[in-house]
Design an enzyme around this catalytic site. Structure first.
Site: not given
Ligand code: HPA
Length: 280
Positions: A88-89, A116, A217-218, A241, A253
């Site tokens: 996403y970066e 996470a 997301m990883s 979360n 975040h």
């Protein structure tokens, strides 16, 4: 953006890392959002900022320190990524997974991936640790797989198997470690999404139906690249979360990073015990 790397390009990055670190590495460890403090456990640490390695992707996200650390943990030579970069970066999948390629070229045969993740399984709570038993690669299942492009035949086959993406004997070792430490350990399927937006309630209900227990997301691309080269993988999610299945809570975040403080001490105990028992 680079969509593919040749072996020579990977080796050019690997040789800079090797000459700076000047020591071997057997186990690679990738520390996810808010989990970077695990690196405090490393003995005889040599630290190299990503920005000083030409060609290394640099993380832009708060909570990812951006350092490569060599040293030892429980007698094992480790190469630790304190922070990772994400799709996403704006990085390509090949760029986001280059660190795993470099590890492979430097002789790393075992990889511990951490992240996470949001809990989709309603039985999971923030602060829990989850062993990743399998993954749903929703990030690139029908798109830019990190192995897209000319195959690196020196590293692995064109069509690598993913039937045991997460090594069964490593899973067993981690379960034994948790049980002797009396540490509660969840298990489940990690769904990797592109991000950076968090999921809508409908996204989350879909993921639950698809069999996901946690979402992030990883990780999924790194594990595909690891398995392509025969690297064995242990994956651990820190549940930061509860995913917002009913639409009544907001995910941030900051919340994800704060959960890391609770998770790191448990993660440290688990990983150190796993490493102590690891045989090659
Ligand atoms: N969704 C996606 N990625 C995440 C989450 C989440 O709820 N928590 C931590 N990473």
């Amino acid at each position: 953006m680079k969509e593919t790397y040749t072996i020579a390009e990977i080796d050019a990055v690997a040789s800079q890392v090797h000459s700076r670190a000047n020591r071997p590495a057997e186990v690679g460890i990738i520390l996810g959002s808010g989990l970077g403090d695990f690196a405090d456990e490393i003995h005889d640490a040599v630290s190299i900022p990503y920005s000083e390695i030409s060609g290394w992707p640099v993380s832009t996200v708060p909570g990812h320190q951006g350092r490569l650390i060599f040293g030892s943990l429980e007698g094992k030579a480790v190469m630790v990524l304190q922070g990772r970069v994400h799709y996403y970066e704006g990085y390509s999948m090949a760029e986001a997974t280059l660190p795993v390629r470099v590890m492979q070229r430097l002789g790393v045969g075992s990889l511990i991936v951490t992240n996470a993740a949001g809990a989709i399984n309603p039985g999971f709570q923030p602060g829990d640790l989850m062993l990743i038993t399998d993954q749903l690669n929703l990030m690139t299942m029908a798109g830019p797989n990190p192995l897209r492009g000319p195959n690196l035949n020196e590293i692995g086959p064109r069509f690598p198997d993913m039937s045991q993406a997460y090594d069964r004997s490593y899973l067993q070792k981690a379960r034994q470690a948790a049980s002797s430490l009396k540490l509660a350990l969840r298990e489940g399927v990690y769904a990797g999404l592109a991000g950076p937006s968090f999921e809508s309630p409908a996204d989350l209900r879909f993921l639950r139906l698809a069999g996901a227990d946690a979402v992030g997301m990883s990780t999924v691309g790194e594990v595909i690249v690891a398995r392509h080269g025969g690297t064995r993988v242990l994956g651990v999610s820190g549940i930061s979360n509860k995913a917002n299945l009913d639409g009544n809570t907001v995910t941030t975040h900051e919340e994800v990073l704060a959960a890391g403080k609770v998770i790191v001490p448990k993660l440290s105990r688990l990983l150190l015990s796993f490493l102590r028992e690891l045989k090659f």
